[in-house]
Design a protein around this motif. Structure first.
Motif, mmCIF file in Angstrom:
data_model
loop_
_atom_site.group_PDB
_atom_site.id
_atom_site.type_symbol
_atom_site.label_atom_id
_atom_site.label_comp_id
_atom_site.label_asym_id
_atom_site.label_seq_id
_atom_site.Cartn_x
_atom_site.Cartn_y
_atom_site.Cartn_z
ATOM 1 N N VAL A 2 -3.045 14.818 -2.444
ATOM 2 C CA VAL A 2 -2.794 14.743 -1.034
ATOM 3 C C VAL A 2 -2.156 13.405 -0.757
ATOM 4 O O VAL A 2 -2.814 12.380 -0.811
ATOM 5 C CB VAL A 2 -4.124 14.822 -0.308
ATOM 6 N N ALA A 3 -0.910 13.404 -0.505
ATOM 7 C CA ALA A 3 -0.244 12.137 -0.288
ATOM 8 C C ALA A 3 -0.746 11.550 1.011
ATOM 9 O O ALA A 3 -0.734 12.186 2.033
ATOM 10 C CB ALA A 3 1.241 12.388 -0.200
ATOM 11 N N ALA A 4 -1.224 10.342 0.936
ATOM 12 C CA ALA A 4 -1.692 9.694 2.150
ATOM 13 C C ALA A 4 -0.476 9.229 2.924
ATOM 14 O O ALA A 4 -0.142 8.069 2.963
ATOM 15 C CB ALA A 4 -2.609 8.538 1.825
ATOM 16 N N VAL A 5 0.210 10.183 3.475
ATOM 17 C CA VAL A 5 1.437 9.829 4.181
ATOM 18 C C VAL A 5 1.076 9.378 5.571
ATOM 19 O O VAL A 5 1.031 10.147 6.500
ATOM 20 C CB VAL A 5 2.389 11.012 4.241
ATOM 21 N N THR A 6 0.744 8.132 5.681
ATOM 22 C CA THR A 6 0.338 7.611 6.965
ATOM 23 C C THR A 6 1.420 6.684 7.474
ATOM 24 O O THR A 6 2.453 6.532 6.863
ATOM 25 C CB THR A 6 -0.991 6.867 6.818
ATOM 26 N N ARG A 29 0.852 -1.185 0.000
ATOM 27 C CA ARG A 29 0.000 0.000 0.000
ATOM 28 C C ARG A 29 0.880 1.223 0.000
ATOM 29 O O ARG A 29 1.913 1.261 0.617
ATOM 30 C CB ARG A 29 -0.863 0.036 1.246
ATOM 31 N N SER A 30 0.434 2.222 -0.688
ATOM 32 C CA SER A 30 1.228 3.436 -0.688
ATOM 33 C C SER A 30 0.306 4.528 -1.149
ATOM 34 O O SER A 30 -0.852 4.310 -1.417
ATOM 35 C CB SER A 30 2.356 3.311 -1.676
ATOM 36 N N SER A 31 0.823 5.710 -1.262
ATOM 37 C CA SER A 31 -0.060 6.747 -1.744
ATOM 38 C C SER A 31 0.364 7.128 -3.146
ATOM 39 O O SER A 31 1.290 6.596 -3.700
ATOM 40 C CB SER A 31 -0.005 7.953 -0.837
ATOM 41 N N PHE A 32 -0.350 8.051 -3.698
ATOM 42 C CA PHE A 32 -0.134 8.410 -5.071
ATOM 43 C C PHE A 32 0.281 9.867 -5.104
ATOM 44 O O PHE A 32 -0.192 10.669 -4.347
ATOM 45 C CB PHE A 32 -1.454 8.196 -5.815
ATOM 46 N N THR A 50 -4.467 2.820 9.034
ATOM 47 C CA THR A 50 -4.647 4.091 9.717
ATOM 48 C C THR A 50 -5.231 3.815 11.090
ATOM 49 O O THR A 50 -6.350 3.326 11.192
ATOM 50 C CB THR A 50 -5.624 5.008 8.956
ATOM 51 N N GLY A 52 9.044 12.563 -4.001
ATOM 52 C CA GLY A 52 7.714 11.969 -4.110
ATOM 53 C C GLY A 52 6.809 12.417 -2.980
ATOM 54 O O GLY A 52 7.070 13.423 -2.321
ATOM 55 N N PRO A 53 5.750 11.668 -2.777
ATOM 56 C CA PRO A 53 4.806 12.038 -1.721
ATOM 57 C C PRO A 53 5.420 11.969 -0.320
ATOM 58 O O PRO A 53 4.895 12.563 0.605
ATOM 59 C CB PRO A 53 3.676 11.019 -1.867
ATOM 60 N N VAL A 54 6.512 11.215 -0.163
ATOM 61 C CA VAL A 54 7.248 11.251 1.102
ATOM 62 C C VAL A 54 8.565 11.955 0.810
ATOM 63 O O VAL A 54 9.537 11.323 0.449
ATOM 64 C CB VAL A 54 7.550 9.840 1.628
ATOM 65 N N PRO A 55 8.595 13.298 0.934
ATOM 66 C CA PRO A 55 9.797 14.016 0.541
ATOM 67 C C PRO A 55 11.014 13.465 1.274
ATOM 68 O O PRO A 55 10.944 13.151 2.453
ATOM 69 C CB PRO A 55 9.511 15.449 0.980
#
Lengths: 449, 716
Positions: free
Chosen positions: A9-13, A2-5, A251, A89-92
């Motif tokens: 809004v990056a689902a940085v969970t 699972r990851s975000s796109f 989450t 990326g979404p996780v800088p």
């Protein structure tokens, strides 16, 4: 996985960061090798070649004329090498350390004379988490090889690499598909049919009774479960009994409902997951204080665990088992000391990061193998030299690893304790047999899967 | 028993936080008619601001909390009301939703921009370390504070509404806005006050939740979807019922987590675990079913008419042929890596296209386009592992059926409730179904995404394989062009006219003896089929799609971009696909990875100004003269073709080409304007309209009445 796109809004969970942590660091693997086998069979002490710490013949001008090469990305004076990462990326910052290490290594290597006279030219291949395949296609136009990087969703890059015959020495692989793909040498990785239970054995004398009532917390995330499930299966063989298993969804809104059932039932807690102050706070709230907390896989060897311990009260002793030379005692290893100095000279703010050693390991392996291809430089030659290593240690930064077999799990690990002040190498508990590592062959147990 | 009490207490804490959020939500919905989807984002703003003041700047805790509640909360509310919300008066329900959805996406992206999401953040609870112990049961002081805060908030809200003049004004505005205004109550003042209160409640919830759930913008934003369920249980009207709903939800979540979630040894628990985390959304879905049926209503007068003309047959064919030709032409200009990325454009564009009949024609807002696309991708992968075109067909059929089923459960609903139901569906898919472990039904084992290793093979037909990026890019364009033709044909058909009628006036539609439920189900099926094909094409572009490709937030961004461009045209769908699927912006500004989402958010908020979308409001009026003046059109075409040939033959570089094309696009309309023979002279214009920008009876229909118009009308 699972990851975000990106682009949104990056689902940085939790899982995403955990995932990032998961593929990385913690080298396992390799056949048990007696201590002290430093020099590998392929290293030749040719004239004009410089060592890096304890790693022999890494870079240098060579005999004066560069070996012939018709490979992509190789000119008479340069070798173009790509570094896969997800820094923007979404996780800088994910994998940014790989680019730092690559630059630091290239600077050192080029100053020493390069690869038989050819300078290394680094290109960052920033896959932004989901564009990795596209960046590999880019690399296929101009790069000789991909070295010292990696991306969590790497299954998608396998076909792109195969399409242009791109060889790679990555800092880590995440998917089984990529681990088994051809034209690769993996200096650090995990096999998944054998499990190293060293940490449980090392703590048996002190906490053996507690481990009879073990609770396990894991995250419900395919890529994390693929490593925590084999561990759970191996617990009985290490004298531990799992009496409670908490699988956190991706989450979590309320850690307390997962911690509450552990209280009373369990005396030891195994937590191979992303450290979270939420869990520690919940433990304090419900009054759960196990005799010992352990991460046997080493994924939590990061600054964030220390930060979490700082912000929430945990009174139980906390241990993390890793298979890299502890960064805290880098002074005792000339190779690691040099690697850290070079990395920090380029980028002063390098926190505790379990990915530094695998990245250096990949670069040293690449350079040593490429330098050894003194007749003709081709990626096949580099990979063949690399996987001929039966006991690669990257100058003692990692335990000896047999690069010809990607399924074997190394018996070598060591134990660190974690407190709000930082990590500390536990020499007494580790009982080292090989450098800082305990390499008792019985550390590795086989599981049925 | 200890466990039970433990779960109950923590459930009450969860419930308290839900209640605070849901009450704010209900308050603004009641007083202004705007359902604030961004309430969760405001909670996140509250939590992060609290962290900034308390932890990062080390302010004393009481000062940090006071600043949040007295300053930050009300100011955010007032700014929102003044800058965005008051413009929404007199727009359609869909526009109101899209604007607040845009606010949600934009705010969350903004938070990730300001507060680096990789950095570790935690806030210690209030009165940390102090625990009340009652016969071995430990209750942290923080819990007691949270529960009592929520209770005080509830009582204070009630007192505010029933015991103060301000409250009476608010309730009066809800009951009958016109009557209230006639009695000297300013609806503007009422709205400002309720926004201030509502956003303060959101910030309060942020402060309360910060020590508990960790600080992650996205999970806070999504978590609060749970509070929507509480608000719906309260039927978006009654604060006490909302409070009860929050209580039920909080306890339900924590009991189910505690008893089901943490007992993996229960049979089947691996399937239920994901369900537990989306339980509130399922409650939302069920609660929607029990809402009283919305009465059929005629449309309220809108400030701007939100519909457009039917595409002509020739125009549609030209558009589709143009798309394919452009796709073929652009391939040589892209680097291999960019081409690989760009294959995603067509999948996203198709999914956006599926919204044209649903949102554009029928006026039914669905926020779950990517959930259906995910089903399409999985279907194609399993039905055609070798890449036969039957995979596309299977995807279309399955998603059409799912689309109809979703519409059946939501058939009584319209507007906001329908959107909420589709949101619940999307979150359920994203959070539970897509992540399911393998399961067996009727002897057949389904493994949906195969733990992230699912492969969607690129398609082949008539002996032509599209496995290469080049071939697949053109194939995607072809599928999009055909689907675009189909959509245009639907718009021209009887069915299309019926959908437009349904959007314009449901009550008129029913009066004519037409069955609106059947039409709704049919349009959901049609839209589902296209979304499924889009999902299959998107999956095949990525080849190894993980469920995250089809996430709820991803779908929101696509939907927003589509609505921003204009809901009626295939061009808008293509534009949305380009923005969401092509890596252009992030390649230009690599350090600003949140830029895209932020821009989408900002543009969406701007939609409050002109809900017809950018294409209809800006692009079309500017380009119509170009299409009318042949000379100019021909000149532009020749310039473009020449620039293209020079680029392909390597005479000029890509940047020069982009520069030339940019020039053509910017200046062509101005040139055409000068040459346009049909352009009315100044004198003609003045004579025709007495200084009005349109005939008086058309003012406000096709374009907004300008300030000058108002002055003229006042003078007259």
């Amino acid at each position: 996985v699972r990851s975000s796109f990106p682009y949104r809004v990056a689902a940085v969970t939790i899982p995403l960061v955990a995932l990032a942590a998961c593929g990385r660091g913690t080298p396992h693997a390799a056949a048990p090798t007696p201590a002290g086998t430093e020099a590998s069979p392929t290293t030749t002490s040719a004239a004009g070649v410089t060592d890096f710490g304890d790693v022999k013949s890494v870079c240098g001008p060579g005999s004066g004329t560069a070996p012939s090469s018709s490979a992509r990305g190789v000119s008479s004076s340069e070798i173009h090498v790509g570094v896969v990462n997800d820094a923007t990326g979404p996780v800088p910052g994910l994998g940014a350390v790989y680019v730092d290490v690559a630059k630091a290594f290239a600077q050192w290597c080029n100053a020493a004379g390069g690869i038989n006279g050819r300078k290394i030219v680094i290109t960052s291949r920033d896959g932004k988490f989901v564009e990795a395949a596209a960046r590999v296609v880019d690399a296929c136009q101009q790069d000789f090889m991909l070295v010292g990087g990696g991306t969590p969703l790497d299954a998608g890059t396998v076909s792109a690499r195969a399409a242009c015959g791109m060889a790679a020495i990555p800092a880590y692989v995440a998917s089984t598909e990529n681990r088994k793909s051809p034209r690769q040498a993996l200096p650090t990785r995990a096999g998944n049919t054998q499990v190293n239970v060293f940490a449980l054995r090392a703590l048996a004398a002190q906490f053996g009774g507690a481990f009879k009532q073990t609770g396990v917390i894991a995250i419900d995330n395919p890529s994390l479960l693929s490593v925590s499930d084999p561990l759970r299966k191996a617990l009985p063989q290490a004298g531990a009994t799992e009496v409670s298993y908490q699988k956190l969804p991706n989450t979590v809104t309320n850690f307390r409902t997962y911690v509450q059932p552990l209280k009373g039932k369990t005396q030891a807690l195994i937590a191979p997951l992303a450290p979270s102050a939420g869990i520690f706070q919940a433990m304090s709230d419900v009054g759960y204080q196990p005799q010992v907390i352990l991460d046997p896989l080493g994924y939590t060897y990061a600054q964030s665990l220390i930060d979490a311990l700082k912000s929430a009260p945990v009174r139980s002793p906390y241990y993390v088992s890793v298979s890299v030379f502890p960064l805290e005692i880098a002074d005792q290893n000339p190779t690691l000391k040099k690697a850290l100095e070079l990395t920090r000279a380029l980028h002063s703010k390098v926190p505790i990061d379990a990915n530094i050693i695998p990245a250096w390991s990949a670069w040293l392996l690449f350079a040593q193998s490429a330098t050894a291809c003194s007749q003709e430089l081709s990626s096949d030659c580099v990979i063949n030299k690399a996987i001929a290593e039966k006991a690669w240690t990257a100058g003692g930064m990692q335990p000896p690893t047999d690069l010809s077999d990607v399924e074997v799990t190394s018996p070598c690990r060591l134990l660190l304790s974690a407190t709000p002040k930082g990590f500390t190498y536990e020499r007494q508990l580790t009982k080292p047999t090989d450098g800082p590592f305990n390499c008792d062959p019985e550390n590795v147990v086989k599981t049925d899967s | 028993v200890t466990e039970f009490i433990g779960f109950t207490i923590s459930g009450l804490v969860t419930a308290s936080i839900f209640a605070v959020v849901a009450c704010g939500l209900t308050l603004t919905y009641d007083t202004t008619g705007i359902f604030n989807w961004a309430q969760g984002a405001l909670v996140a703003v509250g939590a992060f601001t609290y962290w900034q003041l308390d932890v990062a700047w080390g302010w004393p805790r009481y000062l940090a909390i006071a600043t949040c509640l007295v300053l930050v909360g009300p100011v955010i509310g007032l700014v929102l009301e003044r800058s965005i919300m008051f413009r929404l008066e007199g727009t359609s329900e869909a526009t109101k939703m899209v604007v607040t959805l845009a606010l949600l996406v934009g705010t969350l992206a903004g938070i990730n921009w300001l507060w680096d999401p990789t950095q570790y953040r935690a806030v210690t609870p209030l009165a940390a370390g102090h625990v009340l112990t009652i016969s071995s049961q430990r209750v942290p002081y923080n819990d007691i504070i949270v529960i009592s805060t929520a209770t005080v908030v509830a009582l204070a809200l009630r007192a505010l509404l029933f015991r103060t003049r301000v409250g009476v004004e608010m309730r009066a505005t809800v009951d009958d806005r016109t009557l209230a205004t006639l009695n000297g109550i300013s609806p503007v003042r009422t709205a400002s006050r309720s926004w201030a209160v509502s956003s303060t409640l959101a910030v309060l919830a942020g402060v309360l939740i910060a020590p508990r759930a960790g600080l992650s913008a996205a999970s806070l934003g999504l978590l609060i979807v749970n509070a929507y369920a509480a608000a719906v249980i309260g039927r978006l009207r009654s604060l006490p019922l909302t409070f009860v709903g929050a209580l039920l939800l909080g306890l339900l979540t924590d009991y189910s987590q505690g008893y089901v979630g943490s007992n993996p040894h229960l049979p089947g628990s691996q399937y239920v675990l994901g369900l537990v985390s989306v339980l509130p959304v399922i409650v939302l879905f069920i609660a929607l079913q029990f809402l009283p049926q919305a009465r059929l209503r005629g449309t309220r007068p809108l400030r701007i008419k939100e519909s457009s003309n039917a595409p002509k047959r020739a125009g549609a064919i030209a558009f589709s042929a143009g798309i394919v030709a452009l796709a073929v032409a652009v391939v040589p200009l892209l680097s291999p890596g960019d081409l690989n990325s760009a294959t995603k454009v067509w999948g996203f564009a198709l999914v956006a296209l599926s919204l044209v009949p649903l949102v554009g024609y029928a006026g039914r807002l669905s926020v779950s386009p990517l959930a259906l696309a995910g089903i399409g991708a999985v279907t194609a992968a399993h039905a055609a592992p070798q890449g036969s075109l039957m995979g596309l067909l299977a995807a279309a059929v399955v998603t059409a059926v799912v689309g109809v089923l979703v519409s059946l459960t939501a058939i009584r609903l319209s507007g906001l409730y329908l959107a909420l139901a589709t949101a619940a569906f999307a979150v359920m898919m994203d959070g539970w179904v897509f992540g399911l472990p393998p399961f067996t039904v009727f002897g057949h084992t389904f493994d949906l995404f195969q733990g992230g290793t699912l492969t969607v093979t690129r398609f082949h037909a008539l002996g032509i394989s599209t496995s290469g990026d080049h071939a697949f890019f053109v194939f995607g364009a072809l599928v999009f062009a055909l689907a675009g033709l189909a959509i245009a044909a639907v718009r021209r058909s009887d069915f299309g006219l019926r959908l437009i009628a349904l959007k314009d006036s449901p009550v008129g539609y029913a009066t004519l003896g037409l069955n609106q439920r059947r039409a709704t189900a049919a349009v959901f099926g049609l839209s589902g089929a296209i979304a499924g094909i889009g999902g299959a094409v998107l999956g095949a572009a990525v080849q190894k799609p993980s469920p995250s490709v089809f996430s709820f937030f991803g779908g929101l961004s696509l939907l927003l971009m589509f609505v921003i461009l204009g809901v009626n045209s295939a061009g808008a769908a293509l534009g949305a696909g380009l923005v969401v699927g092509a890596p252009a912006l992030t390649n230009l500004f690599p350090s600003l990875s949140q830029l895209n989402a932020t821009l989408i958010g900002l543009a969406g908020i701007g939609l409050g100004q002109d809900p017809r979308g950018i294409i209809e409001a800006i692009v079309r009026p500017r380009w119509e003269p170009v299409l009318r003046t042949r000379r100019v059109l021909l000149g532009g075409a020749i310039t473009s073709a020449a620039a293209y040939l020079l680029t392909v033959t390597g005479v000029i570089g890509n940047y020069t080409f982009v520069f030339v094309m940019g020039g053509v696009l910017v200046f062509l309309p101005s040139v055409a304007h000068a040459f346009d023979s049909e352009r009315p002279t100044r004198k003609e214009r003045d004579a025709a309209s007495d200084g009005l920008s349109a005939p008086p009876e058309m003012l406000g229909l096709h374009a907004r009445a300008t300030q000058r118009d108002l002055e003229v009308l006042r003078g007259a």
